[in-house]
Design a protein around this motif. Structure first.
Motif: not given
Lengths: 439, 332
Positions: A190-194, A197, A258, A260, A272
């Motif tokens: 959601s947006g930049a929040k995973y 992955y 970007r 981790l 995740q």
């Protein structure tokens, strides 16, 4: 009677003292015992037990560990006081080290050794050989403590179950595009929040080796025939760059721009991260979490081009500098560490495949995930291949240029062709200079 | 009689010599003994590296290969065509332009606040100064946790209001995170300004109030001019530190096997990051040394420019008939 010191005399004296002090850093005192300086990772790779056993067996030698750091190594060489044993990666660095006359030819030691005779060494140890033109031939300059075929992939089955995505075949490779497609289906954000992955392709061990692997599979090379130039604009490297941009824009996993925040392991362990491009060595990491062990699936290296390849990216091990003052003690450590109890313990832990053939039988198979990973690995041996590196440039320079241009390109939306030109423009002058300096 | 007078005179003349007993007899030696540790350090850690870097900047030394060639001024001319160096210089300039004035203004504002006779003043001073003594690695870790896109507190708060998560630690927002992290340590500037404020004579401010000046006028006409030498010191040291900034940018980026110092987001790609990358990622020791010498020259020029520009605005303590600024002194 008072002694007068003129300013000039005082300054001259101070400068001389400073000079002597500077020179003094290059000297070392033994004090009866030989101090063996090892640039290595203690305790993660060279354990306290490894050191204690060696010192007990060689009471006249005391091991002194220094942190693994290119900066420190450069400074130690500049001071004329390098370590006696250095941790390094054989695959990308052997030609570079040998061409600069930094590494000691270990053939005379191998010839005399019963513990590490050449017939006992695994195929991967050939990456530590270089004859001045071709890697894999000529004298040996180091040994791999362990290795993996690093383009292989580990899956965490939990995200697969959650997204109702079928696990890929363990033995037959999927293509890079299939890997991306699976990654897209697994990703949840959601947006930049995973929250998940989908995939981290095999770039984390080495960005450069990750690209070379793709290019080799496509039947190309980034280097010309004599390794004096790179051409990322050639069709195969360009297609690898294009794929990377496609992957980054799909936002299904970490990139150089970007990454981790805490690395891949916590994300994989926390369900995740669904797929990560790591070799067999990752089974040692998985061994630390019993809950995760039932949820992993090891699979063959994905195939980018027409040719199925599965190279080793690093062959991490050690070498002995030519300028070392304690080569015999360093070799004694080699025999202990690569052929003695430390090597057996490493093989039994699952932290990579052993550099000595006989120890392959020690790989752990007691648990189902261990058995599955060893079975997949044994099949993957058939596709083992060697990546080729230039003696004129360090891998850190290629990594630096690639990551810098990718970070810039991902932000600006630059094309693969433009990125390729930028990398060529950075690296070719360095290659030219490197060639001038060593020939 | 004559002998006695002469003897007295001789004894009298010898008296000062007899008074200089022990180490006082060797004043020169004592002086040099005391300064020698500093001088030795200066030669070893400043003068020698400077000279060595100057020599390296004229070569193509790569750090590991024993051989290298003299290349003259080529490394210096290459800087002009190095877009990454120019980009890094621009980002460093922007960082300096924001952090130095903001740090001074914030520090002064906080100093004025904690200089007032309020309850719990020592506690407020300690709390505001505390971030300045936290090691920068600890601060960076906290900032990374706070701004992490997946688990960070900030995105969680945004989520409560239905606002989509932001990747704070990537371009371009990471630049503002770095600015915030730098200003987090504003307590050190506050302490310097506070000591300056406490040195301002109360009677001057009271006299201004008696003459009808309000709080803002007293601050502008009395406090700031008398603080100007302190502010000048903060500007100069702030600029020197900001131009050499390296750690905040490096710590806010993620370092792993697949990322290097060059993976630092472009908005945080400061000059010293570029220098470090040239030294240790690209192995261009000669070129990196040239970059450092250019930075050294730039700092010298900036310091001179600031000194010149401050000539008419910085007030030094002076008597009633003495000129207060350096410019006035020169004119006098």
């Amino acid at each position: 009677m008072a002694v007068h010191i003129s300013r000039r005399r005082f300054l001259a004296g101070t400068a001389s003292a400073a000079g002597l002090a500077a020179l003094g850093t290059g000297c070392s005192s033994s004090g009866g015992k030989t101090t063996l300086t090892i640039m290595g990772n203690r305790p993660s790779e060279i354990t306290d037990q490894d050191v204690a056993e060696f010192e007990a067996k060689h009471p006249d030698v005391k091991i002194k560990m220094v942190t693994v750091s290119t900066t420190l190594l450069t400074a130690m060489f500049a001071a004329g006081n390098p370590p006696d044993v250095v941790r390094d990666q054989g695959v990308p660095n052997t030609p570079y080290l040998v061409a600069r006359g930094l590494a000691e030819n270990l053939d005379p030691y191998f010839a005399k050794s019963t513990v590490l005779s050449p017939d006992k060494l695994a195929q991967v140890d050939d990456t530590w050989r270089y004859d001045g033109k071709e890697q894999g031939k000529g004298p040996r300059y180091g040994l791999a403590k362990d290795y993996s075929q690093d383009a292989m992939v580990w899956c965490n089955t939990k995200p697969f179950e959650k997204a109702k995505v079928e696990l890929p075949s363990a033995m037959d490779p999927i293509s890079y595009d299939e890997m991306l497609d699976i990654g897209q289906r697994l990703t949840s954000r959601s947006g930049a929040k995973y929250s998940t992955y989908g995939v981290y392709p095999p770039y984390d061990v080495s960005l450069t080796a990750g690209f070379l692997n793709m290019v080799a599979s496509a039947g190309g090379s980034i280097f010309n025939d004599d390794f004096s130039k790179v051409d990322f604009s050639a069709p195969e490297p360009l297609s690898a760059l294009q794929w990377y941009l496609k992957y980054a824009h799909a936002k299904v996993g970490p990139t150089v721009a970007r990454p981790l925040a805490a690395g891949a392991w916590p994300a994989f362990d926390g369900n995740q991260l669904a797929m990560v491009g790591y070799g067999y060595w990752f089974s040692g990491e998985i061994a630390t979490d019993t809950k995760l062990q039932g949820d992993v699936h090891f699979m063959a290296a994905p195939q980018f081009g027409k040719k199925r390849v599965s190279p080793c990216f690093s062959a991490t091990g050690h070498w002995i500098p030519k300028a070392s003052k304690n080569k015999d003690a360093a070799w004694a450590f080699f025999e202990h560490y690569f052929g003695g109890p430390p090597a057996i313990r490493r093989a039994e832990s699952g932290w990579g495949l052993p550099g000595v053939k006989s120890m392959e039988a020690k790989l752990p198979t007691a648990k189902p995930y261990q058995k599955q990973s060893v079975t997949v690995q044994q099949n993957e041996f058939k596709y083992y291949s060697v990546l080729k590196f230039s003696p004129y440039i360090s891998i850190s320079a290629i990594d630096a240029s690639l990551s810098q241009e990718l970070v810039k390109g991902l932000d600006s939306g630059a094309s693969a062709g433009k990125l390729a030109d930028a990398v060529n423009n950075t690296l070719n002058p360095l290659l030219k200079q490197g060639k001038e300096l060593i020939t | 009689m004559t002998t006695s007078v002469v003897g007295d005179a001789v004894r009298s003349a010898q008296r000062p010599a007899q008074a200089t007993q022990g180490w006082k007899r060797y004043r020169g030696r004592t002086f040099y003994a005391f300064i020698s540790p500093w001088l030795l350090g200066f030669i070893l850690l400043t003068l020698f590296p400077l000279g060595y870097a100057l020599w390296l900047s004229l070569t193509n030394y790569d750090g590991l290969t024993g051989r290298y060639h003299y290349v003259g001024a080529q490394n210096y001319t290459d800087i002009l065509s190095d877009n990454d160096a120019l980009h890094a210089l621009w980002r460093t300039g922007l960082y300096t332009l924001i952090t130095v004035p903001a740090g001074i203004v914030l520090g002064l504002a906080l100093a004025v606040l904690v200089n007032r006779p309020i309850k719990g003043r020592p506690l407020f001073r300690a709390l505001l100064y505390m971030p300045a003594v936290v090691p920068i690695v600890g601060s960076a870790l906290c900032f990374k946790l706070l701004f992490n896109s997946d688990y960070g507190m900030l995105n969680s708060v945004l989520g409560w209001f239905g606002i989509s998560s932001i990747d704070w630690l990537a371009d371009p927002t990471v630049f503002w995170v770095m600015i915030a992290m730098t200003l987090w340590g504003v307590g050190s500037t506050m302490i310097i300004s506070l000591s300056g404020l406490q040195g301002i004579p109360q009677e001057l401010q009271e006299a201004a109030r008696v003459d009808g000046a309000n709080g803002w006028q007293v601050f502008r006409r009395i406090t700031v001019p008398l603080l100007s030498p302190i502010i000048l010191f903060e500007v100069i040291t702030g600029v020197i530190f900001a131009v050499q900034a390296f750690i905040p940018a490096l710590l806010l980026s993620v370092q792993s096997a697949s990322t290097t110092v060059t993976s630092v987001p472009q908005s945080n790609y400061l000059y010293m990051i570029h220098v470090y990358a040239q030294y240790f990622a690209y192995g261009r020791f000669g070129y990196a040394s040239a970059l450092l010498w250019v930075l050294f020259a730039l700092i010298l020029i900036l310091t001179l420019v600031i000194f010149k520009a401050s000539a008419s605005t910085v007030f030094y303590e002076s008597g009633p008939d003495e000129p207060a600024t350096r410019r006035e002194r020169r004119m006098a």
